[in-house]
Write a protein that holds these residues in place. Structure first.
Motif, PDB file in Angstrom:
ATOM      1  N   PRO A   1      38.311 -18.969 -37.792  1.00 41.01           N
ATOM      2  CA  PRO A   1      37.800 -17.838 -36.895  1.00 41.01           C
ATOM      3  C   PRO A   1      36.942 -16.897 -37.854  1.00 41.01           C
ATOM      4  O   PRO A   1      36.096 -16.271 -37.289  1.00 41.01           O
TER       5      PRO A   1
ATOM      6  N   GLY B   1      37.225 -15.951 -27.841  1.00 39.17           N
ATOM      7  CA  GLY B   1      37.814 -17.063 -27.013  1.00 39.17           C
ATOM      8  C   GLY B   1      37.315 -18.400 -28.001  1.00 39.17           C
ATOM      9  O   GLY B   1      38.385 -19.243 -28.346  1.00 39.17           O
ATOM     10  N   LEU B   2      36.260 -18.542 -28.322  1.00 35.72           N
ATOM     11  CA  LEU B   2      36.021 -19.800 -29.245  1.00 35.72           C
ATOM     12  C   LEU B   2      36.727 -19.491 -30.515  1.00 35.72           C
ATOM     13  O   LEU B   2      37.133 -20.575 -31.214  1.00 35.72           O
ATOM     14  N   SER B   3      36.949 -18.100 -31.266  1.00 33.98           N
ATOM     15  CA  SER B   3      37.674 -18.156 -32.565  1.00 33.98           C
ATOM     16  C   SER B   3      39.126 -18.788 -32.429  1.00 33.98           C
ATOM     17  O   SER B   3      39.657 -19.582 -32.894  1.00 33.98           O
TER      18      SER B   3
ATOM     19  N   LEU C   1      33.447 -14.181 -25.184  1.00 31.52           N
ATOM     20  CA  LEU C   1      33.234 -15.621 -25.560  1.00 31.52           C
ATOM     21  C   LEU C   1      33.531 -15.922 -27.173  1.00 31.52           C
ATOM     22  O   LEU C   1      33.990 -16.829 -27.543  1.00 31.52           O
ATOM     23  N   ILE C   2      33.118 -14.970 -28.082  1.00 30.94           N
ATOM     24  CA  ILE C   2      33.314 -15.332 -29.441  1.00 30.94           C
ATOM     25  C   ILE C   2      34.816 -15.182 -29.739  1.00 30.94           C
ATOM     26  O   ILE C   2      35.531 -16.061 -30.390  1.00 30.94           O
TER      27      ILE C   2
ATOM     28  N   ILE D   1      33.474 -18.115 -38.036  1.00 27.89           N
ATOM     29  CA  ILE D   1      32.995 -17.638 -36.541  1.00 27.89           C
ATOM     30  C   ILE D   1      32.452 -16.284 -36.395  1.00 27.89           C
ATOM     31  O   ILE D   1      31.175 -16.159 -35.963  1.00 27.89           O
TER      32      ILE D   1
ATOM     33  N   VAL E   1      40.142 -20.838 -29.653  1.00 26.03           N
ATOM     34  CA  VAL E   1      40.212 -22.192 -29.573  1.00 26.03           C
ATOM     35  C   VAL E   1      40.124 -22.873 -30.965  1.00 26.03           C
ATOM     36  O   VAL E   1      40.758 -23.982 -31.105  1.00 26.03           O
ATOM     37  N   ALA E   2      39.042 -22.413 -31.672  1.00 33.78           N
ATOM     38  CA  ALA E   2      38.832 -23.325 -32.954  1.00 33.78           C
ATOM     39  C   ALA E   2      40.168 -23.208 -34.025  1.00 33.78           C
ATOM     40  O   ALA E   2      40.429 -23.949 -34.613  1.00 33.78           O
ATOM     41  N   ASN E   3      40.650 -21.958 -33.854  1.00 38.87           N
ATOM     42  CA  ASN E   3      41.756 -21.801 -34.818  1.00 38.87           C
ATOM     43  C   ASN E   3      43.069 -22.920 -34.225  1.00 38.87           C
ATOM     44  O   ASN E   3      43.820 -23.644 -34.977  1.00 38.87           O
TER      45      ASN E   3
END
Length: 421
Positions: A78, A32-34, A29-30, A81, A36-38
């Motif tokens: 990223p 994926g979040l990184s 999840l982290i 995060i 997506v955030a990037n």
């Protein structure tokens, strides 16, 4: 993370398995979040920031956009995060914090490097940059930033203070410089050659000190390999290209034209004013018809306006055979299909000397191929040497054995005629 563990236990997973799976799920999840955030950060840069930069009236921020400063800056998201979620993994928190710091340092170096390049581009838009360039100072700053960044990353990975690391390197610096002197010089030279775009593989360079005159076929850490036109190989130390001067013919090759700069020497005793018969003969030459007509009209108008007695040649203005010959060569080159008409084209007189009056042809061929260039140049001078007598001019040449033999025969015939008489 605790919520995920509880859900896994509710669905029948053991406590140990639930803890392991929850950790892996959280990692995914982290990550994926990184990602997506990037992705969002880059989209914002390309969308909002780029649109704002292109629409405003300032030009300096366009340089930042061209150097991708904002895009490289988006890589910090990223890192933040990962660093923020690192306390979720107490066993790996220290390792994650080190990795995040190292990545943040590398991103910061890349961003600063792009900012310095953009600063140089902005400075080059001003006229003062031609007189006082700052690229050398920027390169020094870059080296300092890279060194500081490298020390910070290494110190973080090994868990030591940067001061301790620097003190250890200082003790070994003398030995390292002695052992790797050539490699260090080659490395510095390679950076200079690459950053200043001084030489590339395939460039034709000329360096008489090392008897190099040919194409660069290889650039390594310590040497630059040149294949000369006689198919010999010359090895030049990389740092020699920085410390010594050399000629790079790349500019000529990319310009599309190669210079012809050669003179013919006219015997000064053959230079004279043009007679009416010579003027009429020159008027019949295709390249000179318009020139002779306009020139003669201007001269006659000038002399008539000032009531000059033209029965004496030295009075007023007169055409000379050397002047008409110079005009002929210029018109001939302007009509030549292999002469580059967009580059400098001159036919000029140089200072007279012991070999006569030099008449220099300064022009550029429309090809840079060596064999074609030599053929074009030879054809032009073949024509010039052959046509010079038509203008009553003699090309200067030191007396040869043939000239002396002819002079001796003429003298013998003259003495024979006197004896018979």
């Amino acid at each position: 993370m605790e919520f995920i563990r509880e859900q896994l236990v509710r669905y029948g997973a053991s406590t140990e398995l639930a803890g392991l799976l929850s950790s892996w799920i959280m990692v995914v999840l982290i990550a994926g979040l990184s990602v997506v955030a990037n992705f969002i950060a880059k989209k914002v840069v390309h969308g909002v920031v780029a649109r704002f930069v292109k629409r405003n009236r300032f030009k300096w921020d366009d340089m930042l956009l061209e150097r991708q400063v904002f895009q490289k800056l988006s890589h910090i998201v990223p890192v933040l995060i990962i660093y923020y979620f690192s306390p979720l993994f107490p066993s790996y928190q220290a390792l994650l914090a080190k990795a995040a710091f190292c990545y943040f340092t590398i991103v910061g170096i890349v961003v600063l490097n792009a900012c310095l390049d953009a600063a140089d581009d902005i400075y080059r838009t001003y006229e003062v940059s031609k007189l006082k360039p700052i690229k050398g100072y920027i390169q020094v700053v870059k080296i300092f930033i890279f060194l500081v960044g490298a020390v910070a990353v290494i110190a973080t990975l090994i868990g030591q203070s940067p001061i301790i690391l620097l003190s250890g390197l200082g003790a070994l610096s003398a030995v390292l410089m002695l052992i790797f002197k050539d490699s260090i010089l080659g490395l510095v030279a390679g950076v200079q050659l690459a950053s200043n775009d001084m030489v590339r593989v395939g460039d034709w360079i000329e360096m008489p000190k090392y008897h190099a005159d040919g194409d660069v076929i290889d650039i390594s850490l310590n040497t630059v390999k040149v294949r000369n036109f006689d198919h010999t190989i010359t090895m030049i130390p990389s740092y020699a290209l920085i410390s010594d001067s050399f000629r790079n013919w790349r500019g000529m090759q990319t310009s599309g034209g190669r210079r012809i700069k050669r003179s013919i020497y006219i015997d000064a005793s053959s230079i004279a004013f043009c007679s009416p018969e010579m003027i009429e003969r020159f008027r019949s030459i295709h390249f000179l018809t318009e020139y002779v007509t306009e020139r003669q009209r201007d001269i006659e108008a000038y002399n008539a306006e000032r009531r000059i007695d033209t029965t004496v040649k030295v009075n007023g203005r007169q055409m000379t055979n050397i002047g008409v010959f110079r005009a002929y060569i210029l018109h001939y080159l302007k009509q030549h299909p292999n002469i580059h008409q967009e580059m400098t084209l001159l036919v000029r007189q140089l200072a007279p000397g012991e070999y006569g009056l030099p008449l220099e042809i300064y022009a550029f061929t429309n090809t840079t191929v060596w064999a074609s260039y030599e053929t074009i140049q030879a054809d032009i001078f073949d024509h010039i040497f052959a046509v010079a007598p038509e203008f009553g001019l003699r090309v200067f040449q030191n007396p040869t054995g043939y000239d002396l033999q002819q002079a001796g025969r003429s003298e013998a015939r003259r003495e024979g005629q006197v004896g018979v008489g």
